[in-house]
Design a protein around this motif. Structure first.
Motif, PDB file in Angstrom:
ATOM      1  N   ILE A  31       0.998  -1.118   0.056  1.00  0.00           N
ATOM      2  CA  ILE A  31       0.042  -0.144   0.003  1.00  0.00           C
ATOM      3  C   ILE A  31       0.822   1.319   0.027  1.00  0.00           C
ATOM      4  O   ILE A  31       0.665   2.266  -0.695  1.00  0.00           O
ATOM      5  N   THR A  37      -3.591   4.169  -2.057  1.00  0.00           N
ATOM      6  CA  THR A  37      -4.928   4.701  -1.516  1.00  0.00           C
ATOM      7  C   THR A  37      -4.961   5.790  -2.180  1.00  0.00           C
ATOM      8  O   THR A  37      -6.204   6.409  -2.382  1.00  0.00           O
ATOM      9  N   VAL A  42      -9.041   0.588  -1.617  1.00  0.00           N
ATOM     10  CA  VAL A  42      -7.941  -0.618  -1.087  1.00  0.00           C
ATOM     11  C   VAL A  42      -8.916  -1.097   0.051  1.00  0.00           C
ATOM     12  O   VAL A  42      -9.340  -0.483   0.909  1.00  0.00           O
ATOM     13  N   TYR A  43      -8.857  -2.447   0.108  1.00  0.00           N
ATOM     14  CA  TYR A  43      -9.829  -3.360   1.143  1.00  0.00           C
ATOM     15  C   TYR A  43      -8.813  -4.135   1.858  1.00  0.00           C
ATOM     16  O   TYR A  43      -8.019  -4.953   1.046  1.00  0.00           O
ATOM     17  N   VAL A  68      -7.989   2.917   3.839  1.00  0.00           N
ATOM     18  CA  VAL A  68      -8.126   1.626   3.251  1.00  0.00           C
ATOM     19  C   VAL A  68      -9.621   1.439   4.062  1.00  0.00           C
ATOM     20  O   VAL A  68      -9.831   1.759   5.243  1.00  0.00           O
TER      21      VAL A  68
END
Length: 86
Positions: A31, A37, A42-43, A68
Motif C-alpha cells: 500500500i 490509497t 483498497v480493502y 483503507v
C-alpha cells in the motif's frame, strides 16, 4: 519489461485477504510502496477463522490507514460458516 507497480496502473480496487499479522504487514508495505490509497480503493479482508476483524481494525488504526476499508464476508457472519450455497 514488467514491473510490479504496473499491476496497479488501471486497477479500480485492490483487496488483500489477510490471515495473519504478517499478511497485514505485507499489505501495508505494498500500500505504501505503490501509494495505493491515492490510486485505487483498497480493502483489507480477514480470512475467516484465521484472524479477527478487530485485529485488522486495530492494525489500520495503528498504521493510520485512513484510506483503507475493511471488508467482511458478511455471509459467514449471518449464516453458519460451513453452510454451502449462501
Amino acid at each position: 519489461m514488467f514491473r510490479h507497480g504496473d499491476l496497479f496502473r488501471t486497477v479500480a480496487l485492490k483487496k488483500y485477504g489477510s490471515g495473519s499479522q504478517e499478511d497485514l504487514l505485507k499489505a501495508l508495505e505494498l500500500i505504501r510502496t505503490y501509494d495505493l490509497t491515492n490510486r485505487c480503493h483498497v480493502y483489507l479482508s480477514p480470512v475467516f477463522g484465521s484472524i479477527e476483524p478487530v485485529q485488522i481494525v486495530e492494525f489500520m488504526l495503528k498504521h493510520r490507514l485512513n484510506g483503507v476499508r475493511l471488508q467482511i464476508q458478511i455471509h459467514k457472519v449471518i449464516w453458519d460458516p460451513d453452510k454451502r450455497g449462501v
